[in-house]
Motif scaffolding. Structure first.
Motif, PDB file in Angstrom:
ATOM      1  N   LEU A  93       0.631  -1.159   0.095  1.00 14.10           N
ATOM      2  CA  LEU A  93      -0.052  -0.126  -0.006  1.00 14.10           C
ATOM      3  C   LEU A  93       0.943   1.247   0.090  1.00 14.10           C
ATOM      4  CD1 LEU A  93      -2.722  -1.062   2.475  1.00 14.10           C
ATOM      5  CD2 LEU A  93      -3.028  -0.430  -0.009  1.00 14.10           C
ATOM      6  N   SER A 104      -6.722  -3.498  -4.824  1.00 18.19           N
ATOM      7  CA  SER A 104      -7.915  -4.425  -4.013  1.00 18.19           C
ATOM      8  C   SER A 104      -7.252  -5.326  -2.998  1.00 18.19           C
ATOM      9  CB  SER A 104      -8.344  -4.955  -4.964  1.00 18.19           C
ATOM     10  OG  SER A 104      -9.144  -4.186  -5.991  1.00 18.19           O
ATOM     11  N   LEU A 105      -8.125  -5.404  -1.888  1.00 17.07           N
ATOM     12  CA  LEU A 105      -7.695  -6.335  -0.723  1.00 17.07           C
ATOM     13  C   LEU A 105      -8.584  -7.507  -0.530  1.00 17.07           C
ATOM     14  CD1 LEU A 105      -6.338  -3.531   1.578  1.00 17.07           C
ATOM     15  CD2 LEU A 105      -4.732  -5.011   0.121  1.00 17.07           C
ATOM     16  N   TYR A 112     -12.211  -5.879  -0.153  1.00 15.46           N
ATOM     17  CA  TYR A 112     -12.188  -4.625   0.265  1.00 15.46           C
ATOM     18  C   TYR A 112     -11.736  -3.571  -0.978  1.00 15.46           C
ATOM     19  CZ  TYR A 112     -12.624  -6.428   4.619  1.00 15.46           C
ATOM     20  OH  TYR A 112     -13.116  -7.426   5.840  1.00 15.46           O
ATOM     21  N   GLU A 113     -12.451  -2.454  -1.152  1.00 12.00           N
ATOM     22  CA  GLU A 113     -12.192  -1.291  -2.185  1.00 12.00           C
ATOM     23  C   GLU A 113     -12.171  -0.196  -1.534  1.00 12.00           C
ATOM     24  OE1 GLU A 113     -11.208  -1.379  -5.130  1.00 12.00           O
ATOM     25  OE2 GLU A 113     -11.299  -3.639  -5.747  1.00 12.00           O
ATOM     26  N   ALA A 114     -11.230   0.758  -2.088  1.00  9.58           N
ATOM     27  CA  ALA A 114     -11.296   2.085  -1.204  1.00  9.58           C
ATOM     28  C   ALA A 114     -12.197   3.303  -1.993  1.00  9.58           C
ATOM     29  CB  ALA A 114      -9.775   2.528  -1.439  1.00  9.58           C
ATOM     30  N   GLN A 135     -11.309   2.118   3.111  1.00 13.10           N
ATOM     31  CA  GLN A 135     -10.056   2.739   2.780  1.00 13.10           C
ATOM     32  C   GLN A 135      -8.934   1.731   3.415  1.00 13.10           C
ATOM     33  OE1 GLN A 135      -9.054   5.555   1.064  1.00 13.10           O
ATOM     34  NE2 GLN A 135     -11.112   5.618   0.781  1.00 13.10           N
ATOM     35  N   GLY A 136      -7.918   1.670   2.581  1.00 15.79           N
ATOM     36  CA  GLY A 136      -6.711   0.737   2.892  1.00 15.79           C
ATOM     37  C   GLY A 136      -6.237   0.543   4.237  1.00 15.79           C
ATOM     38  N   GLU A 137      -6.013   1.743   4.913  1.00 12.80           N
ATOM     39  CA  GLU A 137      -5.343   1.915   6.339  1.00 12.80           C
ATOM     40  C   GLU A 137      -6.509   1.444   7.313  1.00 12.80           C
ATOM     41  OE1 GLU A 137      -2.473   2.671   7.292  1.00 12.80           O
ATOM     42  OE2 GLU A 137      -1.772   3.107   5.270  1.00 12.80           O
ATOM     43  N   VAL A 153      -3.841  -9.774  -2.880  1.00  9.45           N
ATOM     44  CA  VAL A 153      -3.624  -8.177  -3.229  1.00  9.45           C
ATOM     45  C   VAL A 153      -3.707  -8.204  -4.478  1.00  9.45           C
ATOM     46  CG1 VAL A 153      -2.677  -6.092  -3.046  1.00  9.45           C
ATOM     47  CG2 VAL A 153      -2.594  -7.643  -1.087  1.00  9.45           C
TER      48      VAL A 153
END
Length: 271
Positions: A93, A104-105, A112-114, A135-137, A153
């Motif tokens: 990231l 994408s995670l 999960y998408e930001a 969000q990624g964080e 990822v």
């Protein structure tokens, strides 16, 4: 070959030009007894595979998701789970933060998408699954609380930026990560120690009384090479990478020409 199970990749192999299951494929699968398991092995998440099994009338089958990082039995119980460590996910990231690369995670049943953009819309359309918007964080913080990492990822973007990231990750983390560049604009990142072949072997040992030599497997890309080599009858579709064709026992028609169905029709006739 008298096979006892079918194992197949999805994208570029099982699906047709419409990214769907053809009537011809559905017909031959319906003609095969359910005593022949149909095991899908893909970089996709589980829910992006289940609707295909339902469409084939095979809702209760094992699943090999994330190229072997997340393996489920017919009832949805987890047989194996291997993830990228959280600190390495955080590094990916951070490397992409000042780029236009889309990240994408994935972990288990969750994607999960930001943000909603061209790339996320494309994946939603292709997989028929909706992500969790986060969000990624925030995903990292969530996973940190539960001691989790990423089963996959996926990074997408301009081919030059993707080439740069591929080079950097390969240089620094080749011993820890599988980097599958299925297209110039994609990298699918998975833990190094997993593969479709090891996952299939686990499924067979856990659930069936036969081994890899009695499986027919289909594939098209680099992440299918181990699988094609490890089974009794490995089949490359006509559009497969040259390296996949080189290790296959058979090269069938292009995936847009129903290559999987064509081979199954021939083999089924001898059962």
């Amino acid at each position: 070959m008298n096979f006892k199970a079918i194992c197949s990749d999805i994208d570029g192999t099982l699906l047709n030009s419409e990214r769907d299951l053809s009537p011809r494929l559905k017909t031959i699968i319906a003609q095969l007894s359910e005593r022949y398991p149909l095991i899908l092995a893909s970089s996709r998440m589980p829910d992006a595979m289940r609707h295909l099994l339902r469409d084939l009338g095979r809702a209760s089958e094992p699943l090999i998701a994330y190229n072997g990082g997340f393996v489920l039995d017919q009832a949805g119980n987890v047989l194996d789970s291997v993830a990228i460590p959280l600190d390495l996910v955080a590094k990916i990231l951070e490397m992409t933060r000042k780029t236009e690369i889309h990240v994408s995670l994935y972990h288990g049943e969750n994607w999960y998408e930001a943000k909603e953009d061209y790339w996320s819309k494309r994946e939603i359309q292709n997989t028929k699954v909706s992500p969790t918007w986060m969000q990624g964080e925030d995903v990292l913080n969530l996973w940190d609380k539960d001691g989790l990492g990423a089963h996959k990822v996926m990074v997408m973007g301009d081919s030059n930026e993707i080439s740069w990231l591929f080079g950097e990750l390969h240089l620094e983390h080749a011993q820890e990560l599988h980097l599958y560049r299925s297209k110039d604009t994609y990298i699918e990142i998975a833990p190094r120690k997993i593969s479709k072949a090891t996952a299939l072997k686990l499924v067979l040992e856990s659930m069936y009384d036969f081994g890899m030599e009695e499986v027919i497997a289909f594939g098209d890309n680099y992440n299918d090479i181990d699988l094609i080599q490890s089974v009794g009858w490995g089949v490359a579709v006509g559009n497969a990478r040259p390296e996949v064709k080189a290790v296959a026992k058979e090269v069938t028609l292009h995936h847009k020409e129903d290559g999987v169905a064509a081979t199954l029709e021939r083999l089924a006739a001898s059962l």
